[in-house]
Enzyme design. Structure first.
Site, PDB file in Angstrom:
ATOM      1  N   GLU A 163     -12.338 -64.614  44.775  1.00 31.55           N
ATOM      2  CA  GLU A 163     -13.324 -64.056  43.840  1.00 31.55           C
ATOM      3  C   GLU A 163     -14.334 -65.120  43.425  1.00 31.55           C
ATOM      4  O   GLU A 163     -13.961 -66.270  43.172  1.00 31.55           O
ATOM      5  CB  GLU A 163     -12.615 -63.493  42.599  1.00 31.55           C
ATOM      6  CG  GLU A 163     -12.101 -62.089  42.846  1.00 31.55           C
ATOM      7  CD  GLU A 163     -10.975 -61.700  41.926  1.00 31.55           C
ATOM      8  OE1 GLU A 163      -9.975 -62.445  41.888  1.00 31.55           O
ATOM      9  OE2 GLU A 163     -11.096 -60.667  41.257  1.00 31.55           O
TER      10      GLU A 163
ATOM     11  N   TYR B   9      -7.347 -64.642  48.210  1.00 36.67           N
ATOM     12  CA  TYR B   9      -8.265 -64.195  47.156  1.00 36.67           C
ATOM     13  C   TYR B   9      -9.371 -65.223  46.999  1.00 36.67           C
ATOM     14  O   TYR B   9      -9.087 -66.420  46.903  1.00 36.67           O
ATOM     15  CB  TYR B   9      -7.527 -64.036  45.816  1.00 36.67           C
ATOM     16  CG  TYR B   9      -7.225 -62.586  45.520  1.00 36.67           C
ATOM     17  CD1 TYR B   9      -8.255 -61.670  45.395  1.00 36.67           C
ATOM     18  CD2 TYR B   9      -5.920 -62.141  45.379  1.00 36.67           C
ATOM     19  CE1 TYR B   9      -7.990 -60.327  45.150  1.00 36.67           C
ATOM     20  CE2 TYR B   9      -5.648 -60.809  45.131  1.00 36.67           C
ATOM     21  CZ  TYR B   9      -6.689 -59.909  45.024  1.00 36.67           C
ATOM     22  OH  TYR B   9      -6.427 -58.598  44.779  1.00 36.67           O
TER      23      TYR B   9
ATOM     24  N   ASP C 251     -32.668 -48.787  52.454  1.00 40.88           N
ATOM     25  CA  ASP C 251     -31.299 -48.759  52.970  1.00 40.88           C
ATOM     26  C   ASP C 251     -31.422 -48.610  54.490  1.00 40.88           C
ATOM     27  O   ASP C 251     -31.664 -47.515  54.999  1.00 40.88           O
ATOM     28  CB  ASP C 251     -30.546 -47.575  52.354  1.00 40.88           C
ATOM     29  CG  ASP C 251     -29.117 -47.459  52.873  1.00 40.88           C
ATOM     30  OD1 ASP C 251     -28.812 -48.089  53.907  1.00 40.88           O
ATOM     31  OD2 ASP C 251     -28.324 -46.727  52.260  1.00 40.88           O
TER      32      ASP C 251
ATOM     33  N   ARG D 115     -16.813 -53.120  59.912  1.00 40.43           N
ATOM     34  CA  ARG D 115     -17.159 -52.127  58.887  1.00 40.43           C
ATOM     35  C   ARG D 115     -17.399 -52.853  57.565  1.00 40.43           C
ATOM     36  O   ARG D 115     -16.496 -53.511  57.044  1.00 40.43           O
ATOM     37  CB  ARG D 115     -15.964 -51.175  58.779  1.00 40.43           C
ATOM     38  CG  ARG D 115     -16.122 -49.960  57.932  1.00 40.43           C
ATOM     39  CD  ARG D 115     -15.083 -48.934  58.333  1.00 40.43           C
ATOM     40  NE  ARG D 115     -15.434 -48.416  59.638  1.00 40.43           N
ATOM     41  CZ  ARG D 115     -16.345 -47.477  59.861  1.00 40.43           C
ATOM     42  NH1 ARG D 115     -16.970 -46.905  58.848  1.00 40.43           N
ATOM     43  NH2 ARG D 115     -16.615 -47.095  61.084  1.00 40.43           N
TER      44      ARG D 115
ATOM     45  N   LYS E 200     -23.078 -50.301  62.340  1.00 35.76           N
ATOM     46  CA  LYS E 200     -23.704 -49.245  63.151  1.00 35.76           C
ATOM     47  C   LYS E 200     -24.454 -49.918  64.304  1.00 35.76           C
ATOM     48  O   LYS E 200     -23.808 -50.505  65.176  1.00 35.76           O
ATOM     49  CB  LYS E 200     -24.595 -48.380  62.263  1.00 35.76           C
ATOM     50  CG  LYS E 200     -23.784 -47.672  61.154  1.00 35.76           C
ATOM     51  CD  LYS E 200     -24.628 -46.784  60.289  1.00 35.76           C
ATOM     52  CE  LYS E 200     -23.782 -45.987  59.313  1.00 35.76           C
ATOM     53  NZ  LYS E 200     -23.753 -46.536  57.959  1.00 35.76           N
TER      54      LYS E 200
ATOM     55  N   THR F 188     -25.259 -51.258  56.070  1.00 32.93           N
ATOM     56  CA  THR F 188     -23.910 -51.474  56.582  1.00 32.93           C
ATOM     57  C   THR F 188     -24.033 -52.480  57.719  1.00 32.93           C
ATOM     58  O   THR F 188     -25.134 -52.796  58.173  1.00 32.93           O
ATOM     59  CB  THR F 188     -23.297 -50.173  57.145  1.00 32.93           C
ATOM     60  OG1 THR F 188     -24.204 -49.624  58.107  1.00 32.93           O
ATOM     61  CG2 THR F 188     -23.035 -49.155  56.056  1.00 32.93           C
TER      62      THR F 188
END
Ligand code: DSN
Length: 432
Positions: A71, A69, A215, A250, A244, A241
């Protein structure tokens, strides 16, 4: 259950080791993973939003970084033990900034849609008006589709493509912006094959005092390689993203040149919309950005575009129509009707899959058929270019596509094409 031959020599050593480990510890999952590895190796991947990552990206993603973790952000975490997570996140951020030549990067969004949630939250208040292209014309669901967060919490107004040219009409967009006075304008699309004029969008945004969001999920790799114009310095905020044309794991990414935007986005990613970052994916993003900074990535991206032109030409020669008349990037939207008025995108997708060619049905502008049927196919060349397809082999791909669709899915034809596809794949093994 699909039977696969072991060992699969096309896989790198670590992947083969993983499958052996799973064979002993979890044979049910091993069978599924092996079958998927074989599917990817023996089929032609033409979905415009997909690619094949390198072994380095894949194994960084499957690493012990998943156990933590973290954060917060580097130097300001809510958990101890984050020294190496800080290092890898800093590396990913620095490489992203170098790649896109901008001042700020947030590498934590779990996906492109999550990057867009953070961008909307940073730049707009709930109820604010946002001007975007609808999904039916090539936009994305997170740009304002009713059931999505974007359509639920914001007042969406739309611009559309010119009905004749099927291209962006900047004068018409300017007129709608003047009339509707949006808080934010979105450019960047999922099924638009033409170059985007970010400078024109910025001049429209400035005229109505709106924020410009780009985007670039589909074209990010082309932008990084300088094969498509950059949204900088025009866009106030850029989302993408990473999986691609950029050929990473991903995930999502937010970029900007503006210090105030940067501060807001950091808060809206965490704690605004996400908890613990996926540190294993961030490590893999760092690796992918490092790969995209190599000169070979420019060659790859140029080949992606050359291959798209070659595939598009091969299809036009066989009677298909390309929406907007062609392609400038990695994708094309193929109108099937001129080849065969009864042919639907859904049938074509299914027949092609049975022949080992993976595509997605896609609505064309003003499609008379519903979204689950459609009159079009969206095709992209990023994945085939990764496995070394050149302009000449794209001609063979166009021929295979037409044999299947021209036969109306005849079973014997699909079987024969399946065997040709396997031979083509064997000539172009997936790189490690
Ligand atoms: N689903 C992606 C695509 O295929 O373009 C967009 O998120």
């Amino acid at each position: 259950m699909t039977q696969v031959s072991r060992p699969m020599h096309h896989l790198d050593d670590i992947s083969q080791h993983l499958l052996k480990l799973l064979e002993q510890r979890d044979p049910e999952v091993e069978r599924i993973l092996s079958a998927e590895a074989e599917r990817q190796d023996t089929t032609l991947e033409l979905i415009a939003s997909e690619n094949h990552v390198s072994a380095a990206v894949m194994h960084a993603m499957g690493s012990w970084m998943t156990n933590k973790y973290a954060e917060g952000y580097p130097g300001k975490r809510y958990y101890g033990g984050c020294e190496f997570h800080d290092q890898v996140e800093d590396l990913a951020r620095d490489r992203a900034k170098e790649l896109f030549k901008c001042a700020y990067a947030n590498v934590q969004p779990h996906s492109g849609a999550n990057a867009n949630v953070a961008a909307f939250m940073a730049m707009c208040k709930p109820g604010d008006r946002i001007l975007s292209l609808p999904i039916k014309s090539g936009g994305h669901l997170s740009h304002g589709l009713k059931p999505n967060f974007s359509g639920t919490f914001y007042d969406i107004v739309e611009y559309d493509l010119d009905p004749e040219s099927e291209r962006l009409d900047y004068d018409a967009i300017r007129a709608i912006a003047r009339e509707t006075k949006p808080r934010m304008i979105i450019c960047g699309y999922s099924a638009y094959s033409r170059t985007i004029d970010f400078e024109a969008f910025r001049s429209i945004a400035d005229e109505v005092d709106a924020v410009l969001m780009a985007d670039i999920a589909h074209i990010a790799g082309l932008v990084a390689a300088g094969v498509h114009p950059s949204p900088f310095p025009h866009a106030h905020i850029v989302t993408t993203t990473t999986h691609k044309t950029l050929r990473g794991p991903r995930g999502g990414l937010v970029l900007s040149n503006d210090e105030d935007v940067a501060k807001l986005v950091d808060r809206k990613v965490f704690p605004g919309s996400q908890g613990g970052p996926l540190m294993h994916v961030i490590a893999a993003k760092a690796v992918a950005f490092g790969e995209a900074l190599q000169p070979s990535f420019v060659d790859y991206s140029r080949q992606v575009v050359a291959n798209a032109v070659a595939l598009a030409t091969g299809l036009v020669d066989r009677g298909y129509r390309l929406c907007s008349g062609g392609t400038d990037n990695h994708l094309m939207l193929v109108d099937l009707q001129p080849r065969d008025a009864k042919l639907t995108g859904a049938d074509a997708e299914q027949w092609l899959e049975s022949a080992g060619i993976i595509t997605n049905k896609n609505g064309i502008p003003n499609d008379p058929r519903p979204p689950m049927v459609t009159s079009g196919l969206r095709l992209g060349t990023a994945a085939l270019t990764t496995r070394g397809f050149d302009v000449e082999s794209m001609g063979e791909v166009a021929e295979l596509l037409d044999r299947v669709m021209g036969s109306q899915g005849d079973a014997a034809t699909c079987k024969a094409v399946r065997s040709d596809v396997q031979a083509l794949c064997a000539r172009h093994p997936l790189p490690h």
